[in-house]
Write an enzyme that holds these catalytic residues in place. Structure first.
Site, PDB file in Angstrom:
ATOM      1  N   GLY A 106      40.340  45.999  83.839  1.00 58.16           N
ATOM      2  CA  GLY A 106      39.030  45.703  84.373  1.00 58.16           C
ATOM      3  C   GLY A 106      38.225  46.940  84.713  1.00 58.16           C
ATOM      4  O   GLY A 106      38.549  48.054  84.321  1.00 58.16           O
ATOM      5  N   TYR A 107      37.139  46.723  85.448  1.00 56.14           N
ATOM      6  CA  TYR A 107      36.136  47.751  85.746  1.00 56.14           C
ATOM      7  C   TYR A 107      35.736  48.439  84.448  1.00 56.14           C
ATOM      8  O   TYR A 107      35.864  49.646  84.276  1.00 56.14           O
ATOM      9  CB  TYR A 107      36.638  48.750  86.780  1.00 56.14           C
ATOM     10  CG  TYR A 107      35.514  49.325  87.621  1.00 56.14           C
ATOM     11  CD1 TYR A 107      34.878  48.531  88.573  1.00 56.14           C
ATOM     12  CD2 TYR A 107      35.068  50.623  87.450  1.00 56.14           C
ATOM     13  CE1 TYR A 107      33.832  49.016  89.328  1.00 56.14           C
ATOM     14  CE2 TYR A 107      34.021  51.120  88.193  1.00 56.14           C
ATOM     15  CZ  TYR A 107      33.407  50.319  89.135  1.00 56.14           C
ATOM     16  OH  TYR A 107      32.356  50.810  89.888  1.00 56.14           O
ATOM     17  N   GLN A 148      52.700  48.438  87.661  1.00 53.33           N
ATOM     18  CA  GLN A 148      52.616  49.750  87.024  1.00 53.33           C
ATOM     19  C   GLN A 148      52.105  50.822  87.978  1.00 53.33           C
ATOM     20  O   GLN A 148      51.943  51.984  87.586  1.00 53.33           O
ATOM     21  CB  GLN A 148      51.768  49.702  85.754  1.00 53.33           C
ATOM     22  CG  GLN A 148      50.276  49.522  85.957  1.00 53.33           C
ATOM     23  CD  GLN A 148      49.562  49.301  84.630  1.00 53.33           C
ATOM     24  OE1 GLN A 148      49.764  48.294  83.954  1.00 53.33           O
ATOM     25  NE2 GLN A 148      48.716  50.252  84.240  1.00 53.33           N
ATOM     26  N   HIS A 183      36.143  50.894  77.083  1.00 53.44           N
ATOM     27  CA  HIS A 183      36.654  49.542  76.854  1.00 53.44           C
ATOM     28  C   HIS A 183      35.796  48.793  75.826  1.00 53.44           C
ATOM     29  O   HIS A 183      36.315  48.074  74.970  1.00 53.44           O
ATOM     30  CB  HIS A 183      36.664  48.739  78.156  1.00 53.44           C
ATOM     31  CG  HIS A 183      37.548  49.302  79.221  1.00 53.44           C
ATOM     32  ND1 HIS A 183      37.051  49.938  80.331  1.00 53.44           N
ATOM     33  CD2 HIS A 183      38.897  49.339  79.345  1.00 53.44           C
ATOM     34  CE1 HIS A 183      38.061  50.322  81.100  1.00 53.44           C
ATOM     35  NE2 HIS A 183      39.190  49.970  80.524  1.00 53.44           N
ATOM     36  N   ASP A 239      44.795  57.153  76.765  1.00 54.65           N
ATOM     37  CA  ASP A 239      46.150  56.917  77.268  1.00 54.65           C
ATOM     38  C   ASP A 239      47.125  57.064  76.104  1.00 54.65           C
ATOM     39  O   ASP A 239      47.757  56.098  75.661  1.00 54.65           O
ATOM     40  CB  ASP A 239      46.243  55.527  77.900  1.00 54.65           C
ATOM     41  CG  ASP A 239      45.317  55.384  79.093  1.00 54.65           C
ATOM     42  OD1 ASP A 239      45.593  56.012  80.119  1.00 54.65           O
ATOM     43  OD2 ASP A 239      44.313  54.659  78.974  1.00 54.65           O
ATOM     44  N   ILE A 245      36.396  57.815  74.163  1.00 54.43           N
ATOM     45  CA  ILE A 245      34.944  57.781  74.363  1.00 54.43           C
ATOM     46  C   ILE A 245      34.624  58.690  75.545  1.00 54.43           C
ATOM     47  O   ILE A 245      35.247  58.589  76.606  1.00 54.43           O
ATOM     48  CB  ILE A 245      34.444  56.351  74.624  1.00 54.43           C
ATOM     49  CG1 ILE A 245      34.867  55.431  73.468  1.00 54.43           C
ATOM     50  CG2 ILE A 245      32.932  56.336  74.793  1.00 54.43           C
ATOM     51  CD1 ILE A 245      34.309  55.813  72.109  1.00 54.43           C
TER      52      ILE A 245
END
Length: 281
Positions: free
Chosen positions: A31-32, A61, A37, A150, A176
């Protein structure tokens, strides 16, 4: 576009899509959502008939004293971004929907998760593999999309999918960046104005290290030392690690050969940021 927090409702919808012969893409997120994304969702929309975005801050996590309670959340903004990008379904469960009170089954990779972020966050990738495995079983996608920022996570998920014979294509998508080079991250919101400026040492080090290899440097230590020197000149920066490894196995490299990953984790103030570059040599 629909939003649900129910595992059963997601499965019901996906079964209907499958009955119609449609392909399904999955974009796992916490999210966020930001432009990074969105680039994953855009790719998924382009390559699949239907797209599911999971929007779930996964508690298992996060380690002790990490930022689970303060991790930014804004489901209303996430809905707008997903709808604008063309997603079909947001899966936004509560932790209780994903983990029973006596939950005790985990998925874990070895070796590929041991170095880099695995050193300072020893339980992190167990939590990542477990939740992603659960999402794969819930959604049963044809393809799943992960960002290269990641990079170790991408390698870990690819290894898990290969080792467990998961019939899912794992798609890695480019980093990005902001206009000034900073890799987009939900944790960038933690930075004050001074820290935001200081954080540019990560991308500066990334760009410089990549240019060294493109210009013919093959000694891993020389590249890593140059990258560390750039970061260490910033008073607000504290290095967790800067390393050069094989992009698939995450094993350390002495020479830049094959699929090379140069990755770093750096604290800017109290905020831990990551960045990297991958290059085929």
């Amino acid at each position: 576009m629909e939003l649900t927090g129910s595992v059963n409702e997601v499965r019901k919808q996906v079964k209907e899509w499958r009955r119609q012969g449609l392909t399904v893409g999955l974009v796992p997120t916490m999210g966020y959502l930001h432009e990074g994304h969105k680039s994953l969702i855009d790719r998924a929309v382009a390559e699949n008939d239907r797209v599911v975005v999971s929007d779930f801050v996964n508690p298992i996590q996060f380690g002790v004293n990490e930022d689970l309670s303060t991790y930014p959340r804004d489901i209303e903004a996430d809905k707008k971004l997903c709808e604008a990008a063309g997603a079909d379904l947001i899966f936004h469960p509560e932790p209780e929907e994903m983990y029973a009170p006596d939950f005790s089954t985990f998925v874990e990779t070895e070796h590929v998760s041991a170095g880099l972020c695995g050193k300072s966050r020893p339980t992190h990738f167990r939590g990542v593999c477990t939740v992603v495995s659960k999402l794969f079983h819930i959604v049963m996608p044809d393809r799943a999309y992960f960002g290269q920022k990641d990079a170790q996570q991408l390698a870990v998920i690819r290894r898990m999918a290969r080792d467990l014979n998961m019939d899912i294509q794992i798609v890695g998508c480019p980093i990005i960046r902001e206009a000034d080079g900073l890799a987009k991250s939900s944790r960038n919101t933690y930075l004050n104005q001074e820290e935001r400026q200081a954080a540019l040492v990560l991308s500066k080090a990334v760009f410089y290290g990549e240019s060294m290899i493109k210009q013919g440097e093959r000694d891993a230590a020389a590249v890593v030392t140059a990258m560390r020197d750039i970061i260490e000149k910033e008073p607000l920066a504290k290095i967790d690690y800067v390393e050069m490894v094989d992009a698939d196995s995450i094993e350390p490299l002495d020479r830049a050969e094959g699929r090379v990953l140069a990755a770093m984790a750096v604290f800017i103030g109290s905020t831990r940021l990551i960045d990297n570059f991958m290059i085929e040599v």
